[in-house]
Motif scaffolding. Sequence first.
Motif, mmCIF file in Angstrom:
data_model
loop_
_atom_site.group_PDB
_atom_site.id
_atom_site.type_symbol
_atom_site.label_atom_id
_atom_site.label_comp_id
_atom_site.label_asym_id
_atom_site.label_seq_id
_atom_site.Cartn_x
_atom_site.Cartn_y
_atom_site.Cartn_z
ATOM 1 N N THR A 1 48.064 33.688 35.911
ATOM 2 C CA THR A 1 47.612 34.842 36.703
ATOM 3 C C THR A 1 48.494 36.064 36.469
ATOM 4 O O THR A 1 48.005 37.201 36.463
ATOM 5 N N LEU B 1 31.189 36.775 39.618
ATOM 6 C CA LEU B 1 32.520 37.046 39.072
ATOM 7 C C LEU B 1 32.891 38.507 39.267
ATOM 8 O O LEU B 1 34.059 38.823 39.511
ATOM 9 N N ALA C 1 47.237 37.527 33.265
ATOM 10 C CA ALA C 1 45.930 38.149 33.479
ATOM 11 C C ALA C 1 46.080 39.542 34.079
ATOM 12 O O ALA C 1 45.478 40.520 33.604
ATOM 13 N N TYR D 1 32.594 41.720 29.997
ATOM 14 C CA TYR D 1 32.748 40.283 29.757
ATOM 15 C C TYR D 1 32.151 39.969 28.394
ATOM 16 O O TYR D 1 30.969 40.193 28.156
ATOM 17 N N LEU E 1 40.164 31.192 38.412
ATOM 18 C CA LEU E 1 38.858 31.836 38.596
ATOM 19 C C LEU E 1 38.849 32.743 39.816
ATOM 20 O O LEU E 1 38.415 33.905 39.736
ATOM 21 N N GLU F 1 38.682 33.491 32.199
ATOM 22 C CA GLU F 1 38.747 33.552 33.666
ATOM 23 C C GLU F 1 38.929 32.189 34.314
ATOM 24 O O GLU F 1 39.137 32.100 35.532
ATOM 25 N N ILE G 1 37.163 40.837 29.420
ATOM 26 C CA ILE G 1 37.448 39.427 29.712
ATOM 27 C C ILE G 1 36.633 38.595 28.738
ATOM 28 O O ILE G 1 35.415 38.777 28.621
ATOM 29 N N TYR H 1 40.764 35.900 39.232
ATOM 30 C CA TYR H 1 40.028 36.905 38.462
ATOM 31 C C TYR H 1 39.024 37.641 39.339
ATOM 32 O O TYR H 1 38.855 38.866 39.224
ATOM 33 N N LYS H 2 38.337 36.924 40.198
ATOM 34 C CA LYS H 2 37.409 37.591 41.118
ATOM 35 C C LYS H 2 38.155 38.609 41.973
ATOM 36 O O LYS H 2 37.653 39.712 42.240
#
Length: 558
Positions: A349, A42, A352, A11, A460, A369, A364, A463-464
């Motif tokens: 998404t 995260l 991503a 990150y 978010l 995110e 990231i 991404y998790k």
Amino acid sequence: MKKWWQKEVIYQIYPKSFYDSNGDGIGDVKGITEKLDYLSDLGVTMLWLCPIYRSPMDDNGYDISDYYQLNPEFGTMEDLDELIEKAKKKNIKIILDLVINHTSDEHPWFQDAINNPNSPYKDYYIFKEGKDGEEPTNWRSIFGGSVWEKVKDTNEYYLHVFSKKQPDLNWENEKVRNDLYDMVNYWLDKGLAGFRVDAITFIKKDQSYESIPSDGVDGLAKVTKCARNQKGIEKFLTELKEKTFSKYDCVTVGEAPGVPYDQLEDFIGEKGYFSMIFDFSYADLDVESGSEWFKRRNWTIKELRDRIFKSQLEMQKVGWGAIFSENHDQPRSISKYIKEEDRNYYSTTMLAALFFFLRGTPFIYQGQEIGMTNFERTSIDDFNDLSSIDQYYRSLEEGFSKEEALHIVNLRSRDNGRTPFHWDDTKNAGFSLGTPWIKLNENYTEINLKAEENKKDSVLEFYKKIIQIRQNGKYSDCLIYGDILPLDIDIDDIIAYQRCYENQNIVCVFNFSNKSQSISLPIKSTDIVLNNYDTISITEQEINLKPFQLVLIATEKV
């Protein structure tokens, strides 16, 4: 052979804009420490901090005046020690930027070099005599204008590939190299996991220092032809690795523009200078090859697909890559790759996952995110980035109107990724109780962390999910270590590839269109690893995709 850093999810933090703990309008190290719970939740495993060293901040920290101290606006060395210690308890490692092509002109070495006639540091930099009252060569700085700056009351000029406040170090001098190596080892001894190595392909210059044919209206020529990835750089990079990195089990990520694919083996792999490097071939898809940012070009999804696959296959031959779609030098990916009218949860998404599941270590960038986008500035006075300001005036010189020039800079400004993180919808997006050092993106009231936390269909939470799937899922080994095999799809708006590892195979399909599309693909399983819709229509010979749908399917090799 597997390496520990292949499994990391990194990150990137731009400290100045992440979180301000003391209300002065500038993000700081304590602010990062305060947000460790968020970063741990995260799922990221490593933080890359952009420069926090002492600096006049002419180029936001990439102009270093003291390699051994933190800039006061970011905090103290004790603050950094606390961050490293507390992050370690959460199984999060820390890497810093390593900026060794140049220093600040306020570094004691440089100040002594220009103020002391007998300075031992004169040869730490590159000084040349002017020619008939003109600069030594016609090389153009990356940030515009000549690479040469006159030393007051002399006929000498010093070289700066970037800003005039960033004089280049003379890597031909063994003494300066050894001083830099000592500094690198100091930081590794402190407990860093490694470095992202800035502008490293610029450390070797063409020693003839001759002018070359001009390529612009200013009579100057691109410095990249004379001071990037020059013959002989291998000596410096080999020595750097031997005297620093190889002594530690650290990770090194090279910012290495200008490296052709046939030289990749020298840069990555078992004998490479670095653990991995960034390849900018697809990140710079929207600008003319080898030109300045304002020279825009139209591009297609097929071109993006071809560039990604070329990069992936060349990296796979010899080593490991760093996978990214955003960073502090790039605009926001959703704004670059997806048309404004198509930006939504599904397109964000899909984009991503496309990058995240490529072969390599994923990066990231802060705010990515939660789906942060580009801003829209109405005045050049609202920009902080040196390069953006240069691009604006270069555009005017090329004949663009003020409105056109501003539009161009808005699209590509590095400031797009440097606006404060959107923590919530309160004043200043929860970033600071003071006045932020740079204007926020005005859409923070809609796009912010608080609005997305624990919300099922949020960027978010997606991404998790993808971090969890890659790191700890049923097919983790395949998605981390597996080879990549492009799939030949005859629809230009679809990108598809396989990840293959031992007896595991994951087919990854991404619809870049705002329309439903079907592709012919033999699928022997309905084990859906990931899907950004609630359903997916699959037969043994066909996958039916909704607009901007992505799907990862565990199946037999296609």
